[in-house]
Design a protein around this motif. Structure first.
Motif, PDB file in Angstrom:
ATOM      1  N   GLY B  49     -11.121 -33.137  18.857  1.00 59.87           N
ATOM      2  CA  GLY B  49     -12.183 -33.834  18.002  1.00 59.87           C
ATOM      3  C   GLY B  49     -11.915 -34.172  16.755  1.00 59.87           C
ATOM      4  O   GLY B  49     -12.846 -34.786  16.030  1.00 59.87           O
ATOM      5  N   GLU B  50     -10.691 -34.170  16.442  1.00 58.15           N
ATOM      6  CA  GLU B  50     -10.396 -34.668  14.908  1.00 58.15           C
ATOM      7  C   GLU B  50     -10.021 -36.290  15.219  1.00 58.15           C
ATOM      8  O   GLU B  50      -9.441 -36.749  16.291  1.00 58.15           O
ATOM      9  N   ARG B  51     -10.549 -36.937  14.038  1.00 54.90           N
ATOM     10  CA  ARG B  51     -10.150 -38.363  14.070  1.00 54.90           C
ATOM     11  C   ARG B  51      -9.047 -38.877  13.766  1.00 54.90           C
ATOM     12  O   ARG B  51      -8.399 -39.932  14.264  1.00 54.90           O
ATOM     13  N   TYR B  52      -8.158 -38.105  13.247  1.00 55.30           N
ATOM     14  CA  TYR B  52      -6.759 -38.315  12.788  1.00 55.30           C
ATOM     15  C   TYR B  52      -5.720 -37.031  13.323  1.00 55.30           C
ATOM     16  O   TYR B  52      -5.890 -36.189  13.192  1.00 55.30           O
ATOM     17  N   VAL B  53      -4.524 -37.693  14.044  1.00 54.10           N
ATOM     18  CA  VAL B  53      -3.740 -36.718  14.547  1.00 54.10           C
ATOM     19  C   VAL B  53      -2.290 -37.204  13.845  1.00 54.10           C
ATOM     20  O   VAL B  53      -1.737 -38.350  14.125  1.00 54.10           O
ATOM     21  N   PRO B  54      -1.877 -36.409  12.975  1.00 53.41           N
ATOM     22  CA  PRO B  54      -0.390 -36.803  12.278  1.00 53.41           C
ATOM     23  C   PRO B  54       0.618 -37.008  13.160  1.00 53.41           C
ATOM     24  O   PRO B  54       0.868 -36.509  14.261  1.00 53.41           O
ATOM     25  N   ILE B  55       1.115 -38.301  12.987  1.00 56.04           N
ATOM     26  CA  ILE B  55       2.454 -38.333  13.655  1.00 56.04           C
ATOM     27  C   ILE B  55       3.546 -37.735  13.417  1.00 56.04           C
ATOM     28  O   ILE B  55       3.828 -37.710  12.052  1.00 56.04           O
ATOM     29  N   PRO B  56       4.262 -36.565  14.045  1.00 55.60           N
ATOM     30  CA  PRO B  56       5.256 -35.855  13.407  1.00 55.60           C
ATOM     31  C   PRO B  56       6.483 -36.910  13.023  1.00 55.60           C
ATOM     32  O   PRO B  56       6.771 -37.967  13.792  1.00 55.60           O
ATOM     33  N   GLN B  57       7.213 -36.265  12.136  1.00 54.89           N
ATOM     34  CA  GLN B  57       8.314 -37.009  11.353  1.00 54.89           C
ATOM     35  C   GLN B  57       9.377 -37.375  12.241  1.00 54.89           C
ATOM     36  O   GLN B  57       9.657 -38.698  12.336  1.00 54.89           O
ATOM     37  N   GLU B  58       9.683 -36.682  13.379  1.00 57.88           N
ATOM     38  CA  GLU B  58      10.523 -36.964  14.264  1.00 57.88           C
ATOM     39  C   GLU B  58      10.269 -37.972  15.113  1.00 57.88           C
ATOM     40  O   GLU B  58      10.941 -38.749  15.702  1.00 57.88           O
ATOM     41  N   VAL B  59       9.128 -38.431  15.333  1.00 57.42           N
ATOM     42  CA  VAL B  59       8.520 -39.480  16.147  1.00 57.42           C
ATOM     43  C   VAL B  59       8.444 -40.744  15.297  1.00 57.42           C
ATOM     44  O   VAL B  59       8.887 -41.788  15.647  1.00 57.42           O
ATOM     45  N   LEU B  60       8.098 -40.421  13.922  1.00 63.83           N
ATOM     46  CA  LEU B  60       8.182 -41.952  12.976  1.00 63.83           C
ATOM     47  C   LEU B  60       9.743 -42.036  13.079  1.00 63.83           C
ATOM     48  O   LEU B  60       9.937 -43.352  12.805  1.00 63.83           O
ATOM     49  N   ASP B  61      10.648 -41.231  13.080  1.00 62.97           N
ATOM     50  CA  ASP B  61      12.028 -41.575  13.003  1.00 62.97           C
ATOM     51  C   ASP B  61      12.475 -42.492  14.291  1.00 62.97           C
ATOM     52  O   ASP B  61      13.279 -43.452  13.812  1.00 62.97           O
TER      53      ASP B  61
END
Lengths: 434, 434
Positions: B49-61
């Motif tokens: 139900g959260e509007r934003y889900v942080p993208i893990p640093q490993e995925v951003l990499d």
């Protein structure tokens, strides 16, 4: 960001490269000799003494489709190899054609159009392109197309689409040229080559009114356009490379990455070592002669002073079609003679092994051509593991392998040939030098 | 730059989407029901139900390999069409797989690895992926692979590589699953479908210890990951679109581009219209029912409330394999019922015509799937030429067509089918709804 100039290495060299010669008179060819084949602006770039050539705004507007291309540190490959080396690759596979070729196809199309060839005509058969994966005009049914592997008969092409676009475009039966017919008469199973493709393209260009010829590598202006790769890499890298590695067929990919770094080295600002990697099946630098030879198989071009296996040499049908050229860029050949870079060879299976290793760690399936550079990069990184040296390696990943999955398939099934090249084949071809 | 969060549209909707149901009890499924198939983190995202889900640093990499992707104004296409409309496209074809699929494949692999599936095991057959062009582990000879088109027998696949990677990977003879055997018993010439592929993948995942199932579209967490596309486009566009157009198979490409713009619209900041384009051969929104149905052909999944042609419906073998799904994302289906977007259909040949037109003007050969959006975009731009309206159109170019040159070849040779879909085939399949 995208550079605003192409870099011309010629004025920075300690000696000028030998000029192309007319095959009849053996005297240097002039602009008039080249005018039937190229627009004047490109002829000017071919012989330019200016260090920088401004990139036209119209070309920059197209470059923006895929440039600047990413410069990526291969962290996962490094970890998998357990090497202290730091490996960077410059990736050109995100372009519309999936390779570095549009870097020169776009300016060539632009200058041709500006000078009237290929533009303002209802018949678009005006500029005849050849090379690895990019042609200068869209496919249209009913319009005969030349095929980048030469010998433009669909049945002559390999069963697996190692030539991708090219095989696709050759689907409709196409007329074989005079040069092609002659070669097929001598060897009905000829696998084609870039030298044969150039003969066929030049023949068609010569026979088509107002046609021009567009080349995918070898000549100075093509190498010039590819220097956007190296200029970007120079600005993107967080540290200067100890070693720059690229594969060489006609030489434009390696030169495109290396020349801006060579400029820095010639000016004494860096101490980078440069290494060209060629296929064992077509070892132009390492086993060829440095001599005047035709750029094509049939002998239609001016004579070029270059490393060559002889214009009659037809390389075995390895999947790295873009490296199957008997000759080499005359400018790169001159630099090699000046001792400005090293050259080594790699065989087909070890290259595909490197390609699979790279795909499994970095996620990108490389084209067969740059797997040669990757095989050498991996070997160097493993040497660093032994020595403990923290070498910084930069390599040119000039295209994706999405057109070459059939070749990977054959590799994974253990069906891929490692050709050996007997010395007498080279000797025979070199005995026929003009 | 790359966004640091994925956007979850659910909390911004006026009503929550209906939950998946257990097919036996017809009661909502809980995390425990899904745990055999997905890691807990993804199950959490599925119902978040959260509007934003942080993208893990490993995925951003890893995203950095190809993201941010370019947002390009189609100047040449506009000029060729003579339209006052301004057309922008967001291009995902520069990714390692040549499509938008790695946007979700990477986080799915990451969460699976972090929770122990697929990692720390010598046997890598732990996560079974399916979908258009991306799988979660590298190809290894001798390891049975599932094929994204279902019915994993190489001889069952079309002669032209419209399925690209998938056909390549199915080269070695593979065991057909129980579900596949049953379907082949009923129709030995079955062309496969995404619904069949899901059945086979779920069956294999269920039969393999510690295996998990990775989906390429349909579910909320997949759509969530794709919102990086729309978030980037929102930041890149110099003007807000009047119309956003995307193709829909399972829905992740369209949702990925549209959701961030829908957030802006729901907040009253823009007035954009959204339009999904589906193939005439598989018209889920436009001719299907909104009902609880199985997500797969064999009936292995929970029941999903969605637009569906019936889980037993097998679409005709159009080349846009990624759009050949009997159902639709339940979340997108819910939004469609809320009136948040329109849907239209396009037939195969007009889509390829649009693809060729796009390639000849913009230089990029599009995958068959996004040619559906391009056909609609071109039609809209031509309407603007009539009306004089300067509409701003944004479309999702979710992948290149380098794997689909055979399909273009067939189109250019005039050999491509335009299937008609009789209503009784839909009625028959809908009569078998659970």
């Amino acid at each position: 960001m995208i550079p605003s100039n192409w870099y011309n290495i010629v004025p920075d060299l300690p000696a000028p490269p030998p000029p192309p010669l007319h095959p009849g008179t053996r005297r240097p060819v002039g602009p008039d000799d080249l005018a039937p084949l190229f627009p004047m602006e490109l002829i000017g770039q071919e012989v330019s003494g200016e260090r920088y050539v401004p990139i036209p705004q119209e070309v920059l507007d197209v470059y923006r489709l895929w440039r600047p291309t990413p410069l990526i540190r291969a962290h996962r490959l490094e970890r998998a190899l357990g090497t202290p080396a730091r490996i960077y690759y410059k990736y050109e596979g995100g372009s519309p054609a999936g390779s570095h070729k549009p870097n020169t196809a776009v300016p060539q199309a632009y200058y041709n159009a500006r000078e009237g060839a290929a533009a303002h005509h209802r018949d678009r058969r005006r500029s005849v392109g050849v090379g690895a994966g990019v042609r200068l005009r869209p496919v249209r049914p009913g319009v005969p197309d030349l095929d980048g592997t030469g010998l433009v008969r669909p049945e002559a092409l390999p069963p697996l689409p190692h030539a991708g676009v090219r095989r696709h475009r050759a689907r409709q039966p196409l007329p074989v040229t005079g040069a092609g017919s002659k070669i097929l008469a001598g060897d009905p199973d000829s696998p084609g080559s870039l030298g044969i493709a150039i003969s066929e393209a030049v023949e068609v260009a010569g026979a088509t009114p107002d046609a021009r010829y567009a080349l995918g590598s070898v000549l100075n202006h093509v190498l010039l356009h590819q220097t956007v790769i190296g200029e970007e890499a120079l600005a993107q890298l967080p540290e200067m490379p100890d070693l720059v590695i690229g594969c060489t067929g006609g030489g434009s990919n390696f030169a495109g990455l290396a020349f801006p770094f060579l400029r820095e080295k010639l000016a004494g600002r860096i101490r980078t070592v440069f290494r060209a990697v060629e296929p064992a099946a077509c070892p132009t630098f390492t086993r060829g002669a440095y001599a005047y030879d035709f750029g094509d198989t049939a002998g239609f071009t001016p004579l070029l002073k270059m490393h060559t296996l002889g214009h009659s040499f037809v390389p075995d049908p390895i999947h790295a079609g873009g490296l199957r050229y008997h000759g080499m860029s005359p400018l790169l050949s001159h630099l090699y003679e000046l001792g400005l870079f090293e050259a080594v060879t790699r065989a087909q299976n070890e290259c595909f092994e490197a390609g699979v290793r790279f795909a499994r760690t970095e996620g990108i399936v490389p084209a067969p051509e740059p797997t040669h550079a990757l095989a050498e990069t991996i070997a160097e990184a493993l040497r660093c593991r032994e020595s403990g040296e923290e070498k910084v390696i930069l390599t040119a990943l000039c295209g994706h392998g999405h057109f070459d999955l059939g070749a990977y398939d054959r590799y994974l099934a253990g069906e891929l040939e490692d050709y050996t090249l007997p010395q007498d084949r080279i000797d025979q071809a070199l005995s026929e030098l003009p």
